[in-house]
Design an enzyme around this catalytic site. Structure first.
Site, short mmCIF file in Angstrom:
data_model
loop_
_atom_site.label_atom_id
_atom_site.label_comp_id
_atom_site.label_asym_id
_atom_site.label_seq_id
_atom_site.Cartn_x
_atom_site.Cartn_y
_atom_site.Cartn_z
N LYS A 67 47.10 27.09 44.40
CA LYS A 67 45.97 27.40 43.53
C LYS A 67 46.25 28.55 42.56
CE LYS A 67 42.52 25.88 46.94
NZ LYS A 67 41.53 25.10 46.23
N GLY A 128 43.65 34.17 49.93
CA GLY A 128 44.35 33.31 48.98
C GLY A 128 43.44 32.82 47.87
N MET A 130 41.58 30.08 47.52
CA MET A 130 40.26 29.62 47.92
C MET A 130 39.37 30.80 48.29
SD MET A 130 38.37 26.97 48.28
CE MET A 130 36.88 26.42 49.10
#
Length: 270
Positions: A67, A128, A130
């Protein structure tokens, strides 16, 4: 029937699952759209993203652990994704790659759906990409009593400071009304598949348990919290909401709620 004009959408994940593939393909078929969706993993995120551009792949969902690492290879990042410093959706328009974060939209909608009180205390486990979306969603929804815990002290501290929250260096002897797992703990196939992201004592005193892990549908955390009669918000719900937003970005079509529920049920039970 697949033909030369069929548009490909895909996902990139460290451990690909079937949910997105079955969800999107079910909707394509029901709506008569000339699209197909396929899950992939990679050890080379730079060339994977360049492949999206080079092959004219219409859309790409991005999951852990890509991501953040995919961001340098994109042409444009939407304002909200840039602020969060994390993307989960890439849309390719004639070779121009624009990124979004539909995880953030999903979390905001779930806060509203479950009427979570902004005065409640919250612990977010994870730091992280998310986790950035989760913390941003709670910040912008008016929550002021949020703490971040992460095994990586550097990224955990950074995330907490980014939104004016506190970093905690242990979970023992903590208290919070809402517990949110934003780590791979409990994920099917992972090394901590059967572990809890929070101590049992911490779960016991909480009011709500929120897990972003979508596979399995009920993680050990969700199972344990359900046994303790807590409010449950599962990763499966996050997966559906963010996937609908992606579907609309890729196709320009918004399925109705009944069809979304049908597709989600199909994807979960496959």
């Amino acid at each position: 029937m697949i033909n030369k004009d069929t548009q490909l959408c895909m996902s990139l994940a460290g451990r690909p699952g079937n949910f997105g593939t079955r969800f999107h393909n079910y909707l394509y078929e029901k709506l008569g759209l000339n699209f197909i969706y396929k899950a992939f993993t990679t050890q080379d995120i730079e060339h994977a993203v360049k492949g999206v551009r080079a092959l004219g792949i219409r859309g790409c969902a991005v999951s852990m652990p890509f991501k953040e690492s995919c961001m340098p290879f994109l042409d444009e990042i939407s304002a909200s994704a840039k602020a969060i410093e994390s993307v989960n959706t890439i849309v390719n328009t004639d070779g121009y790659l624009k990124a979004y974060n539909t995880d953030y939209i999903a979390i905001v909608k779930l806060i509203e759906k479950y009427q979570l009180d902004k005065n409640m205390s919250v612990i977010v486990h994870g730091s992280g990409g998310m986790a950035k979306a989760v913390v941003a969603a709670f910040k912008n929804s008016g929550f002021s009593r949020v703490s971040v815990y992460a095994r990586n002290v550097e990224t955990g501290t950074y995330l907490a400071n980014l939104y004016g929250y506190s970093y905690i260096n242990k979970l023992d002897q903590q208290n919070a009304e809402i517990l949110i797992n934003v780590t791979p703990i409990g994920m099917k196939g992972g090394k901590e598949e059967f572990s809890l992201p929070f101590p049992e004592a911490l779960i016991n005193q909480a009011k709500a348990a929120f897990d972003v892990v979508a596979l399995p549908v009920e993680t050990p955390f969700i199972q344990y919290a359900r046994q303790q009669n807590k409010v449950i918000i599962s990763g499966a719900e996050v997966a559906v909401l963010q996937a609908v937003e992606q579907f609309e970005l890729y196709t320009g079509v918004r399925p109705d709620e009944a069809l979304i529920a049908e597709a989600a049920e199909f994807a979960r039970n496959s």
